[in-house]
Design a protein around this motif. Sequence first.
Motif, PDB file in Angstrom:
ATOM      1  N   UNK A  35       0.831  -1.200   0.000  1.00  0.00           N
ATOM      2  CA  UNK A  35       0.000   0.000   0.000  1.00  0.00           C
ATOM      3  C   UNK A  35       0.866   1.252   0.000  1.00  0.00           C
ATOM      4  N   UNK A  36       1.879   1.278   0.874  1.00  0.00           N
ATOM      5  CA  UNK A  36       2.750   2.432   0.944  1.00  0.00           C
ATOM      6  C   UNK A  36       3.525   2.653  -0.342  1.00  0.00           C
ATOM      7  N   UNK A  37       4.008   1.582  -0.948  1.00  0.00           N
ATOM      8  CA  UNK A  37       4.757   1.702  -2.195  1.00  0.00           C
ATOM      9  C   UNK A  37       3.862   2.220  -3.321  1.00  0.00           C
ATOM     10  N   UNK A  38       2.586   1.793  -3.319  1.00  0.00           N
ATOM     11  CA  UNK A  38       1.660   2.273  -4.347  1.00  0.00           C
ATOM     12  C   UNK A  38       1.386   3.764  -4.183  1.00  0.00           C
ATOM     13  N   UNK A  39       1.225   4.207  -2.939  1.00  0.00           N
ATOM     14  CA  UNK A  39       1.008   5.636  -2.689  1.00  0.00           C
ATOM     15  C   UNK A  39       2.225   6.457  -3.106  1.00  0.00           C
ATOM     16  N   UNK A  40       3.406   5.955  -2.800  1.00  0.00           N
ATOM     17  CA  UNK A  40       4.622   6.666  -3.176  1.00  0.00           C
ATOM     18  C   UNK A  40       4.734   6.772  -4.696  1.00  0.00           C
ATOM     19  N   UNK A  41       4.451   5.673  -5.392  1.00  0.00           N
ATOM     20  CA  UNK A  41       4.542   5.684  -6.855  1.00  0.00           C
ATOM     21  C   UNK A  41       3.556   6.677  -7.452  1.00  0.00           C
ATOM     22  N   UNK A  42       2.409   6.796  -6.837  1.00  0.00           N
ATOM     23  CA  UNK A  42       1.372   7.683  -7.363  1.00  0.00           C
ATOM     24  C   UNK A  42       1.695   9.158  -7.152  1.00  0.00           C
ATOM     25  N   UNK A  43       2.244   9.502  -5.978  1.00  0.00           N
ATOM     26  CA  UNK A  43       2.358  10.907  -5.602  1.00  0.00           C
ATOM     27  C   UNK A  43       3.780  11.460  -5.575  1.00  0.00           C
ATOM     28  N   UNK A  44       4.772  10.631  -5.686  1.00  0.00           N
ATOM     29  CA  UNK A  44       6.150  11.108  -5.546  1.00  0.00           C
ATOM     30  C   UNK A  44       6.412  12.273  -6.501  1.00  0.00           C
ATOM     31  N   UNK A  45       6.955  13.361  -5.938  1.00  0.00           N
ATOM     32  CA  UNK A  45       7.286  14.521  -6.742  1.00  0.00           C
ATOM     33  C   UNK A  45       6.180  15.544  -6.870  1.00  0.00           C
ATOM     34  N   UNK A  46       4.960  15.228  -6.386  1.00  0.00           N
ATOM     35  CA  UNK A  46       3.868  16.199  -6.437  1.00  0.00           C
ATOM     36  C   UNK A  46       4.115  17.304  -5.417  1.00  0.00           C
ATOM     37  N   UNK A  47       3.825  18.535  -5.803  1.00  0.00           N
ATOM     38  CA  UNK A  47       4.007  19.644  -4.871  1.00  0.00           C
ATOM     39  C   UNK A  47       2.922  19.618  -3.801  1.00  0.00           C
ATOM     40  N   UNK A  48       3.318  19.920  -2.570  1.00  0.00           N
ATOM     41  CA  UNK A  48       2.406  19.905  -1.429  1.00  0.00           C
ATOM     42  C   UNK A  48       2.029  21.331  -1.026  1.00  0.00           C
ATOM     43  N   UNK A  49       0.811  21.522  -0.509  1.00  0.00           N
ATOM     44  CA  UNK A  49      -0.266  20.527  -0.412  1.00  0.00           C
ATOM     45  C   UNK A  49      -0.934  20.320  -1.768  1.00  0.00           C
ATOM     46  N   UNK A  50      -1.626  19.188  -1.910  1.00  0.00           N
ATOM     47  CA  UNK A  50      -2.279  18.871  -3.179  1.00  0.00           C
ATOM     48  C   UNK A  50      -3.724  19.346  -3.210  1.00  0.00           C
ATOM     49  N   UNK A  51      -4.282  19.724  -2.065  1.00  0.00           N
ATOM     50  CA  UNK A  51      -5.649  20.223  -2.027  1.00  0.00           C
ATOM     51  C   UNK A  51      -5.643  21.702  -1.684  1.00  0.00           C
ATOM     52  N   UNK A  52      -6.762  22.364  -1.986  1.00  0.00           N
ATOM     53  CA  UNK A  52      -6.845  23.813  -1.828  1.00  0.00           C
ATOM     54  C   UNK A  52      -7.505  24.259  -0.534  1.00  0.00           C
ATOM     55  N   UNK A  53      -8.384  23.436   0.010  1.00  0.00           N
ATOM     56  CA  UNK A  53      -9.222  23.914   1.105  1.00  0.00           C
ATOM     57  C   UNK A  53      -9.688  22.727   1.939  1.00  0.00           C
TER      58      UNK A  53
END
Length: 617
Positions: A276-294
């Motif tokens: 599960x953790x590896x799948x989350x990392x593969x999906x989001x790695x490198x995305x700028x934080x935060x990913x939500x606005x509100x």
Amino acid sequence: MPMRPASSFMRAFAFAVVTAFSLAVGTATVAAQPASPPAADGVKKVLRYAFEVAETSLDPVKIQDIYSRTLTPHIFESLLRYDPLARPIKVRPLTAEAMPTHSDDFRVWTVKLRPGIYFASDPAFKGKRRELVAEDYVYTFKRFADPANTSPVWTGLADERLVGLAEARQAALDSRQPFDYDRPVEGIKALDRYTLQVRLEKPRPRFLETFAAGDLFGAVAREVVEFYGDQIDAHPVGTGPFKLVQWRRSSLIVMERNPEFREMFYDAEPAADDAEGQALLARFKGRRLPMIDRVEVSIITEQQPRWLSFVNGEADFIERLGPEFFNVAMPGNKVAPNLAKKGIRAYQQLEPGSLYYFFNMEDAVVGGYGADKVALRRAIGLGLDVQAEIRLVRNGQAVVSQSPIIPYTSGYAPDFRSEFGEYSPARAKALLDVYGYLDRDGDGWRELPGGQPLVLRVASQPTQRDRQIAEVMKKSMDAIGLRVAFELAQWPENLKAARAGKLAIWGVGGSAAGSDGQGALARFDSKQIGGQNMARFKMPEFDALLERMRVIEDGPERDALFDRAKRLAAAHMPYKFRMSRLLTDMSYPELVGYRRPVFWQEWWQYVDIDASQRRAK
């Protein structure tokens, strides 16, 4: 906690429990979910959910409850953070440039800040950009010592023994003058603009966890506190990924992405065998934080309307699903078909916490250290049918506690057994008989050994769940001949009364804030009376044991002290530890990337909202 990256603090001390109880169930795995598309122009990614208990403050120095502590670390930042995916847990730099260093005796800790981190803009800064500097952490720690703040966390911080900090506090008390923030304190000082040093009177091998507590020790700017004065709790200004934009106390909290938040990208270090953790990392790695606005957090204290707000799609997420709705939501421990059709997923984990009753050791009936008083408390504990509460009130979603030590923390042993986990009305009755708690007048109720009436005064709250818990307790005590009188008040009122020593018995809960099991033993520390030690328990042997545990590294000697502490706790019974709950969170498919934190509370910046899934509901 040792600061070294290979420290014993970071080992897999009790994560067999995680393996046994942590899972995600739903209609799709993380890896199978499509990538979240960027929000359309003008469409904000909004996370909506509800707390079941109201916040108390947004000023870290004034809070202790978990709900307020969920809000603050999204605004304020500590030097270190917990890796969001690492299991067992791992501490990493946040505002620090690198991990702290420490002297060989764990008395001097030094950490360098990363330059170029800025507070969110605020009128307090008079139009200037305000960089985070080491002196901000000095000021943040000093605020807990300021008597004017009456911080419930002070007693815990005082135990860390920062050189000169308690003396600075005492000087303010003795002089009846405001706390002198300009007075140098040897125990916490800025060596230069970006270097913070902490000096401790005694070794503290686990001080690392204090640096990682963003909910309490996230940096606060002095200008902001002085600008807003006694309104500071409504004006939280930090360096974190979110900022407060609306607050209707005990009703609604709204936070939005901090537009000035520095570049920070999704990164984590899940274990190699953590699918599960590896799948989350593969999906989001490198995305700028935060990913939500509100983020919109409502306060809904009753379980039924909170559940209905989720079912009706008014919330994307429900945390700590009420046990009364578990069979509706999770029949056979699987997401109900009607919910699964909507793409709803469930996440389950044994909580890093426990529920317990405390007995006020200063109370004339249940308090005291004599054999007869100990026998009464032990009888109450043995006669309490905790399994009935788990079955009837919690829908089976809990495990019986065997000690004060909380799951996932050092000192926790899944195979440990004690009287805390025992239910034996026969033994309870025998104890009461031997120590003179008899029914002398034949009315069915036992009296005190001197013949006076015996009534257990138990504090509670006027909610449906608390009424159900009270019914279990009353039935249990009726069975052993003890009369119970319940005294109802709202939870904040009971908390205030408990800290003042005005309640005889009250059922509360506690959660771990870090991996060190000694945190749970603060309930037995005489210096924490008025704070975490609601039982007002005083025992020199226990105090000495706790002090020894604080100064030594993890290892066989400390393990033996944990064992001794557990046995002393059971022998004197100032608390009856009941259970640790199995927590169930649920989400709609638009919330992606969620993984329940173990100890820490900040997680909003690590999730995304897929707006197309929300529109498809």
